[in-house]
Write an enzyme that holds these catalytic residues in place. Structure first.
Site, PDB file in Angstrom:
ATOM      1  N   TYR A  50       8.163  12.467   7.802  1.00 35.39           N
ATOM      2  CA  TYR A  50       8.128  11.341   7.637  1.00 35.39           C
ATOM      3  C   TYR A  50       6.459  10.865   6.706  1.00 35.39           C
ATOM      4  O   TYR A  50       7.817   9.430   5.766  1.00 35.39           O
ATOM      5  CB  TYR A  50       7.198  11.185   8.624  1.00 35.39           C
ATOM      6  CG  TYR A  50       7.731  11.010  10.251  1.00 35.39           C
ATOM      7  CD1 TYR A  50       9.232  10.777  10.376  1.00 35.39           C
ATOM      8  CD2 TYR A  50       6.946  12.069  11.418  1.00 35.39           C
ATOM      9  CE1 TYR A  50       9.496  10.899  11.455  1.00 35.39           C
ATOM     10  CE2 TYR A  50       6.936  12.158  12.407  1.00 35.39           C
ATOM     11  CZ  TYR A  50       9.018  11.351  12.779  1.00 35.39           C
ATOM     12  OH  TYR A  50       9.525  11.386  14.369  1.00 35.39           O
ATOM     13  N   GLU A  57      12.011  -1.843   1.174  1.00 36.44           N
ATOM     14  CA  GLU A  57      11.210  -2.876  -0.241  1.00 36.44           C
ATOM     15  C   GLU A  57      11.552  -1.313  -1.134  1.00 36.44           C
ATOM     16  O   GLU A  57      11.108  -2.151  -2.712  1.00 36.44           O
ATOM     17  CB  GLU A  57      10.112  -3.478   0.304  1.00 36.44           C
ATOM     18  CG  GLU A  57       9.831  -4.614   0.400  1.00 36.44           C
ATOM     19  CD  GLU A  57       9.623  -4.128   2.342  1.00 36.44           C
ATOM     20  OE1 GLU A  57       8.893  -4.812   2.960  1.00 36.44           O
ATOM     21  OE2 GLU A  57      10.311  -2.909   2.677  1.00 36.44           O
ATOM     22  N   CYS A  93       4.733  -2.979   4.243  1.00 38.01           N
ATOM     23  CA  CYS A  93       3.437  -2.336   4.796  1.00 38.01           C
ATOM     24  C   CYS A  93       2.807  -2.411   3.378  1.00 38.01           C
ATOM     25  O   CYS A  93       2.469  -3.032   2.664  1.00 38.01           O
ATOM     26  CB  CYS A  93       3.889  -0.655   4.405  1.00 38.01           C
ATOM     27  SG  CYS A  93       4.503  -0.146   3.226  1.00 38.01           S
TER      28      CYS A  93
END
Length: 140
Positions: A50, A57, A93
């Site tokens: 992960y 972005e 984020c």
């Protein structure tokens, strides 16, 4: 909604369709608009490890910088969600806010950020999303 915002949000939504998100099922697209009228898009790319996943972005900024583009960033649209499900507003984020700040600071920009959900679009400046940001000027 302005036509410029509609167009950029539509490009972010289209980019999200190209996401590789087999683990979360959460597809995100980003569209970056520059002063010269060019637009660069990206979609999230997940990885079984992960921590190696890339946000939309970051993918778009990587495309811009790896191709040598250094134009003034004027607007960013972010959209996403799980296909077939109702989606609330999606914002960049923290990591992506920092990556966008680096790109924006190359030309002293404070781009507008359009964070889209299914029905609503939140509009704010990058400096509002990432106040007191650390950037290139801090290293001088």
């Amino acid at each position: 909604m302005s036509s410029e915002r509609n167009d950029l949000v539509a490009k972010a939504r289209l980019a999200a369709k190209g996401a590789y998100a087999p683990y979360s099922g959460f597809h995100v697209g980003a569209a970056l608009a520059f002063e010269d009228g060019s637009v660069v898009t990206g979609a999230n790319v997940e990885n079984a490890s992960y921590g190696l996943s890339l946000c939309a972005e970051t993918v778009a900024v990587s495309k811009v910088l790896s191709e040598g583009a250094r134009g003034k960033l004027v607007a960013v649209a972010v959209a996403g969600g799980k296909p077939g499900e109702r989606t609330p507003i999606v914002t960049p984020c923290g990591r992506c806010r920092q990556v966008l700040h680096e790109l924006a600071q190359l030309r002293g920009a404070d781009p507008v950020i359009w964070c889209a959900g299914d029905e609503d679009v939140l509009e704010m400046r990058l400096s509002e999303l990432l106040p007191n940001a650390f950037g290139p000027a801090a290293l001088d």
